[in-house]
Structures are given as structure tokens and as C-alpha cells.
Design an enzyme around this catalytic site. Sequence first.
Site, PDB file in Angstrom:
ATOM      1  N   GLY A 206      35.372 -56.443 -24.243  1.00  0.00           N
ATOM      2  CA  GLY A 206      36.174 -55.620 -25.148  1.00  0.00           C
ATOM      3  C   GLY A 206      36.420 -56.342 -26.456  1.00  0.00           C
ATOM      4  CG  ASN A 207      36.911 -54.509 -29.906  1.00  0.00           C
ATOM      5  OD1 ASN A 207      37.986 -54.021 -30.245  1.00  0.00           O
ATOM      6  ND2 ASN A 207      35.823 -53.773 -29.716  1.00  0.00           N
ATOM      7  NE  ARG A 208      42.684 -60.878 -31.082  1.00  0.00           N
ATOM      8  CZ  ARG A 208      42.990 -61.752 -32.019  1.00  0.00           C
ATOM      9  NH1 ARG A 208      42.045 -62.509 -32.542  1.00  0.00           N
ATOM     10  NH2 ARG A 208      44.217 -61.865 -32.447  1.00  0.00           N
ATOM     11  CB  SER A 209      40.170 -52.549 -32.154  1.00  0.00           C
ATOM     12  OG  SER A 209      40.694 -51.398 -32.759  1.00  0.00           O
ATOM     13  CB  ALA A 273      36.607 -52.518 -33.106  1.00  0.00           C
TER      14      ALA A 273
END
Length: 413
Positions: A206-209, A273
Amino acid sequence: MRIVLGVGGGIAAYKVASLLRLFTEAGHDVTVIPTEASTRFVGTATWEALSGNPVSNSVFDDVHQVNHVRLGHEADLIVIAPATADLLAKAATGQAGDLLTNTLLMARGPVLFAPAMHTEMWQHPATQANVETLRSRGSAVLEPASGRLTGADSGPGRLPEPDAIFDAAMALVDGQADFQLPLAGRIVTISAGGTREPLDPVRFLGNRSSGKQGVALAVAARNAGATVRLLAAHMDVPPPSGVEVVPVETALQLREAALAAAADSDVVIMSAAVADFRPAAVSDTKIKKRDDRDDPVITLVRNPDILHELVERRNSAAPGGRQQLIVGFAAETGDSDGDVLAHARAKLQRKGCDLLVVNHVGTDKVFGQDTNSVVILARSGSEPQEASGTKTEVSAAVISRIGHELNSVSPRA
Ligand code: CTP
């Protein structure tokens, strides 16, 4: 400021309680005049409690005060919400059957109508002629917002959001002629949040958005009168009311949803993102650590570039078709190859979108934060535009720029 808030007999009357709150919280003295029909939706006690002023809809109450003369003369602003087809017709033809219509005839200050009705009623030549008449006399009539109406139908006819009516009312009082909702009648698709690319049933990349920027954009577009579709990847914040939400998880799902939504959208904003890579293989079962085998190595494959594909499809569409504005977001850090703007300009060229909203990211910047600072680059080559502040303020600037591009450069086909 003294405001008369006239409430018409439509189901949207309940939303006007929030509008009244916005006026009173901004320090204004509001007298509510509901039509007889509207009291079937919201009772006068609600208006008295929220406004702190007595409420009547009859010219025969407190006759000694000649209320319609006093209210009409004293009002610095009259706002009619919801302005039903019936009220628009009565106002346009100068009827004076109740306290509200009498007050309108006595008005000396600006008058703002915020219509709400079924699409067919709004588009009927009789209603449109009434709107024309009112506008030609100097009254302000907002375009209704588009979206889901009371029944199963949808289209232009929704009451604009209370925030939008409030802003338009203040702009009208400030003498700004250009108070029309800039995205009225437009369909805007916005992707938000971060995609999650599964490895196995319990793990993902995943990512931090946080989704905050995308949600703020959706609110700003909704308030600007647009019909908004929010393609929501993982978000830490709830989606706003009054927008259609399409939940997605992976980049591939987002691609499918975005291409489908783009087909009838006037604007597509890719603020999600999107993971550039996904695991080449997704295990059906949880990947276990095993002492008798090597630790797993994750092989990644490229995800499609959705933004680029949207642009390609738009550009290859039949000439004369729907004009579409495509907006990308870029998170850049700058490095030895170039600064943030140099990277962003190259990305704008590569992606081919019309506008690129560039965030400067550091370890503590942008992700999950409530404030933001961006530069908006345009493919047309116009000067970069800076915007900073809360994500709400930045979104308002982005949406206002989009409205400007749509309304000045490429009128809707
Ligand atoms: N985007 C997209 N599809 C992808 C990756 C990104 O549509 N597979 C969109 C994002 O939503 C954003 C824009 O492209 O609007 C910029 O994304 P970014 O990841 O910053 O750019 P990249 O093309 O991935 O370039 P790089 O990783 O080299 O910075």
C-alpha cells in the site's frame, strides 16, 4: 446584516436548516418566511428555534407592524431556498398572495433564488422563461446542482449545497456579478486515496495516501455545482455526502472504474496514489514462513498508467465529441537530476494531461497532513499558479481553476 430567508415547499426545505445555521453563525440576523406548503416539510417551530426570531407566513399576523413592508425594506439580502417552480413563477409574475411574495415585491436589496425541483420542471420552457425574467430584473438565480433527486430520477434539479448558497449569497452582497456555480451541470470524476495491491488474503502493498485531498476536491466540486463521482481507493477519511462513491481496491480496479466513469465525464481528476507495481502473483492462501524453504521473494509487475490511458482515449475520441479536461497530481521530491518543477514539467509532458497539480513532498509533508502547498501547471504553457493552505483551500483553488478552464477555453460540446 439582516437576511430574509424564504423557504419554498419542496423536500429540500430540510437542507435549508443548515443554510440558516451558516447565516446565523456568521453573525447575521435572519427572519425565516416559510410558504404554507413548506411547513408540511419543516415546521415553523424549527425555524423559530434556529433563527431566534418569530416566524410567520401570513400578512395578517402582527398587522399593526405591516410586516411585509418592514421585512422587505429592512432586508439587506433575501434568499429563497428551495425556490420551487411555483415560487419562481409567482416571483416572476409579481404575485402577492402570502407574506413571502409580498416581501419579495417590497425588496430593495439583492435577491438570490436557489432552485430545487425535478429536472423536467426545471427544464420546462415556462420555468426557464420565469428564470430569464427574474435574472433580467437583476435577481440572482443559481443553477440547480445535478445528481440524485427525491425519487429514482437524477439530473439537474438538486438544491445547491448550503455552503454553495451561502458563498453565492455573500458574493452577491459583495457586488460580485460572477456568482454562478462554476461547475453547474458538469460531471466530475475524482479518484482518491491509495490503491492496495494484494500479496495474499491478509497482506498487501500500500502507500501512505490518506484520501484527504481527494475528498476535499470532491467537496469543492460538489459545492461548485458538479455531479461528483468519487472513485475511492483506501482512504482514512469518510467520503462526503452528496457524491456518488465507487469503492475500489487495486490499481486494476481503479483503471476499470476510471475508464467507465470517464465515458461521460466533463472532468477527470486523478488524485489517487496509484501503485506503480503489483505483485506478479497473488497467493490464494496466507504465505507462511517455513524453515524448510527459502524466504519468499516478491516479484513485481507494472500497473497500467491510468492517467496516461485516460488522455490517450480522450485524444482518440471522435472530433466534436464531449470536451474533457483531465487533471493529474504529482508528488515530487526533486533530486540531482532536477528540482521539483523540472520533474513536474517532464511529467506533464509524459502524461499529456491538461493540468498537473504538483505537491512538493518531504518525509513530513503532504501525506496525512491537513495542509498542503501546490503548484498548478498547465499544458497550455500558462504561468504556474501557486496555491497553499488547508487541503480545503487548495481544493477550492484547483476546482476554481478547472471551472475557469472549462468556461473560458472549451465550452461544453
Ligand atoms: N497515476 C496513474 N496510474 C498509475 C500511476 C499514477 O493514473 N499507474 C496518476 C496519479 O493518480 C497521478 C499521476 O499519475 O495523477 C502522477 O503519479 P506519480 O506516481 O507521481 O507519477 P509516475 O508516473 O508514477 O512517475 P514517477 O513514479 O516516476 O514519479
